[in-house]
Design a protein around this motif. Structure first.
Motif, short mmCIF file in Angstrom:
data_model
loop_
_atom_site.label_atom_id
_atom_site.label_comp_id
_atom_site.label_asym_id
_atom_site.label_seq_id
_atom_site.Cartn_x
_atom_site.Cartn_y
_atom_site.Cartn_z
N TYR A 1 -3.47 7.01 -8.34
CA TYR A 1 -4.71 7.00 -7.57
C TYR A 1 -5.20 8.43 -7.42
CZ TYR A 1 -3.23 2.31 -6.04
OH TYR A 1 -2.83 0.99 -6.00
N ASP A 2 -6.51 8.63 -7.32
CA ASP A 2 -7.01 9.96 -6.95
C ASP A 2 -7.00 10.06 -5.42
OD1 ASP A 2 -9.35 8.77 -5.93
OD2 ASP A 2 -10.59 9.34 -7.66
N GLY A 3 -7.34 11.23 -4.90
CA GLY A 3 -7.23 11.46 -3.46
C GLY A 3 -8.13 10.53 -2.64
N LEU B 1 -1.99 10.44 -6.28
CA LEU B 1 -0.83 9.70 -5.76
C LEU B 1 -0.30 8.83 -6.88
CD1 LEU B 1 -2.85 8.57 -2.62
CD2 LEU B 1 -1.22 10.47 -2.70
N PHE B 2 1.01 8.68 -6.94
CA PHE B 2 1.60 7.85 -8.00
C PHE B 2 2.51 6.82 -7.35
CE2 PHE B 2 4.26 6.74 -11.62
CZ PHE B 2 3.31 6.66 -12.63
N MET B 3 2.35 5.56 -7.74
CA MET B 3 3.17 4.50 -7.15
C MET B 3 3.89 3.70 -8.22
SD MET B 3 0.69 3.21 -4.05
CE MET B 3 1.84 1.99 -3.44
N GLN C 1 4.48 8.67 -4.43
CA GLN C 1 4.67 10.09 -4.72
C GLN C 1 3.35 10.85 -4.63
OE1 GLN C 1 5.45 10.67 -8.87
NE2 GLN C 1 6.22 12.76 -8.65
N PHE C 2 3.35 11.96 -3.92
CA PHE C 2 2.22 12.90 -4.01
C PHE C 2 2.37 13.67 -5.31
CE2 PHE C 2 1.91 12.62 0.69
CZ PHE C 2 0.53 12.59 0.84
N LEU C 3 1.33 13.72 -6.12
CA LEU C 3 1.36 14.57 -7.31
C LEU C 3 0.83 15.93 -6.88
CD1 LEU C 3 0.09 12.05 -10.03
CD2 LEU C 3 2.44 12.64 -9.42
N GLY C 4 1.72 16.86 -6.60
CA GLY C 4 1.32 18.15 -6.04
C GLY C 4 1.52 18.14 -4.53
N THR D 1 0.83 -1.21 0.00
CA THR D 1 0.00 0.00 0.00
C THR D 1 0.87 1.26 0.00
OG1 THR D 1 -0.20 0.15 2.42
CG2 THR D 1 -1.85 -1.19 1.28
N GLY D 2 0.28 2.34 -0.48
CA GLY D 2 0.90 3.66 -0.39
C GLY D 2 0.33 4.35 0.82
#
Ligand SMILES: *[C@@H]1O[C@H](CO)[C@@H](O)[C@H](O)[C@H]1NC(C)=O
Ligand SMILES: *[C@@H]1O[C@H](CO)[C@@H](O)[C@H](O)[C@H]1NC(C)=O
Ligand SMILES: *[C@@H]1O[C@H](CO)[C@@H](O)[C@H](O)[C@H]1NC(C)=O
Ligand SMILES: *[C@@H]1O[C@H](CO)[C@@H](O)[C@H](O)[C@H]1NC(C)=O
Ligand SMILES: *[C@@H]1O[C@H](CO)[C@@H](O)[C@H](O)[C@H]1NC(C)=O
Length: 498
Positions: A379-381, A366-368, A355-358, A320-321
């Protein structure tokens, strides 16, 4: 990072997921050059953030072993030279966007490596090459040009770079149940001044046994070992400069440690029950990678990490992220994210990034990068998967870390064109490796190879990495193409004869 062989075995237990698992993987090939990256198969299930996907492709195909940038439609943007690379990312240096990556020789069995860091500007010109040689001992006495480890290469707000390193040392391992004359790999990090390549700070895990005791490793030492098989006690896989010192992630301690400027431990954020300095139920994680903090104040911060949830040969739980709002006064953490794809629960044994995008906010995408599993997901928030990409068969390709960045670049090299003529038609193929700013091509005829006298024949929209156009009854001996943004020419190719 670890053995190809082991991850190939581990992959047998992985869920098939939503994308192909075929053993023969398509590679893109092009008329205009030798690039041969593996195809990125994409599954787009929601609105994505803008940006390009950075994957240092490894163990897929030989010609695909390189730093690689893809669009979210799966098309290639950039492929670097063929070499083993890791930790390919966009960072800020002296206020400008640069790309950085490690290349070198991985020590596969130990999950570390020896190499250099490359820093490229937005023309892909290598402006700095960072190396390290502090007198390291290696397991098999081999020597290297530079000893920077594969795991961390992060530029600090003070425009230095922090890199991880490994020293093989003989040490008394009896406190952890190992031999008194045992051997271990010692996790270290170095902060290096970029323009001069001078070391300005160093940290060695073995100097901090008071709060990071060998006996706390979740990866016990072997009963007998040798210099050739040193115990991987810590497995430090991320480092970050913070307001008051540093944050390090020790995979085999299931912990992120906040270090003071003098290197001593300020606090330990542990994923294990009843360990570390933070209490709560929602900070359970294990074998993590890529710990990062954001929004740091004296009272609070956001901490994120890639929760592998699986050891080297385990296949226990979905990776999981994770991210938490951390209260530094009351030493509590409140979960912000714990994302996984319920339709494709990946169990990543080694490597990985989150990674948080922003901004580090609950609503950010979120990017994994799933490390030893050749997939990436956005993923979206709310934790819904909006994008999955796969770049190799399961058990084959690996990425260590993968990211998404708003990268823009205009290469120092020119676009290239190739023409193929058959009967009455000529097809012109055009590409510009790494260029992000052009959207169309103009094709000109020129009277001689060195002439500047151009006659516009046609224009064609950009079609991913390589575009083409077919011209009928062409009455010209030489062509030139221009990569353009709207009607503005960005760069001409050399003349080609047709
Ligand atoms: C892609 O490249 C790899 C390695 O060169 C090769 O094994 C594989 O067969 C290629 N895929 C296809 C579909 O040709
Ligand atoms: C590595 O370990 C050896 C043996 O303990 C030691 O002599 C050497 O100084 C160490 N190197 C570094 C860079 O820590
Ligand atoms: C995080 O999500 C995973 C997968 O859904 C779940 O197994 C785990 O219990 C969650 N962790 C926490 C601390 O809630
Ligand atoms: C972190 O800071 C950014 C702005 O810099 C903000 O948008 C975000 O909401 C903050 N995160 C949290 C959890 O407060
Ligand atoms: C073409 O243009 C370039 C750059 O403006 C110039 O250096 C070159 O001399 C020109 N060549 C001819 C044949 O006019």
């Amino acid at each position: 990072m670890r053995s190809t062989l082991l991850s190939a075995c581990g992959a047998l237990f992985l869920s098939a997921g939503t994308l192909a698992t075929d053993a023969t993987w398509m590679n893109y090939t092009y008329k205009t050059g030798p690039w041969q990256p593996p195809q990125l198969l994409v599954d787009r299930t929601g609105a994505e953030n803008p940006g390009l996907i950075f994957i240092p492709v490894r163990n897929a195909n030989t010609a695909g072993t390189a730093v690689t940038i893809y669009e979210n439609n799966g098309k290639l943007v950039y492929q670097g030279p063929e070499e083993v690379t890791m930790d390919f990312k966009m960072q800020k240096l002296f206020g400008k966007d640069v790309i950085t990556f490690w290349s070198g020789t991985p020590q596969i069995a130990g999950g570390y490596g020896y190499g250099k860091v490359h820093i490229l500007d937005n023309t892909y010109n290598e402006i700095y090459t960072i190396t390290l040689d502090e007198g390291f001992l290696t397991a098999d006495s081999e020597t290297f040009e530079s000893y920077i480890d594969v795991h961390e290469h992060i530029i600090t707000p003070r425009n230095t770079i922090i890199v991880s390193a490994i020293n093989v040392t003989q040490h008394d391992l009896s406190s952890a149940g190992g031999p008194t004359d045992g051997w271990m790999t010692v996790s270290q990090f170095y902060e290096i001044d970029i323009p001069t390549n001078k070391v300005v700070y160093k940290w060695n895990a073995l100097d901090h046994q008071d709060l990071i005791p060998l006996a706390s490793s979740k990866y016990p030492p072997p009963s007998g070992n040798s210099r050739k098989t040193p115990w991987d006690c810590y497995h430090m896989n991320s480092v970050q400069a913070t307001n008051e010192g540093f944050l390090v992630s020790l995979r085999f301690f299931w912990s992120a440690y906040y270090l003071n400027q003098d290197g001593t431990v300020r606090w330990q954020f542990s994923g294990a029950e009843d360990e570390g300095d933070f209490r709560g139920e929602d900070n359970r994680f294990s074998w993590q990678h890529h710990a990062r903090i954001y929004n740091e104040t004296d009272e609070s911060l956001v901490l994120s990490l890639f929760n592998n949830a699986n050891g080297q040969q385990e296949s226990q739980s979905a990776t999981t992220g994770m991210a938490w709002d951390v209260d530094l006064i009351f030493k509590t953490s409140t979960m912000m994210h714990n994302v996984t794809d319920p339709n494709d629960p990946i169990k990543t044994q080694t490597q990985g990034s989150f990674q948080f995008l922003g901004a580090a906010a609950p609503t950010s995408h979120l990017f994994m990068g799933y490390g030893s599993v050749p997939k990436v997901k956005e993923y979206d928030g709310a934790g819904n998967v909006v994008f999955t990409g796969q770049f190799a068969p399961l058990g084959d390709g690996q990425s260590y870390r993968a990211f998404k960045f708003p990268w823009t670049a205009t290469p120092m090299w020119s676009p290239v064109a190739v023409a193929e003529t058959s009967d009455d038609s000529t097809t012109v193929y055009m590409s510009w490796n790494g260029a992000t700013e052009y959207d169309n091509w103009a094709i000109y005829s020129i009277p001689s190879a060195n002439s500047n006298e151009t006659t516009l024949l046609t224009t064609v929209e950009r079609d991913g990495f390589e575009s083409h156009v077919t011209l009928q009854s062409l009455d010209a001996s030489y062509l030139k193409i221009a990569a353009r943004k709207g009607s503005k020419t960005l760069r001409f190719s050399d003349a080609i004869s047709v």
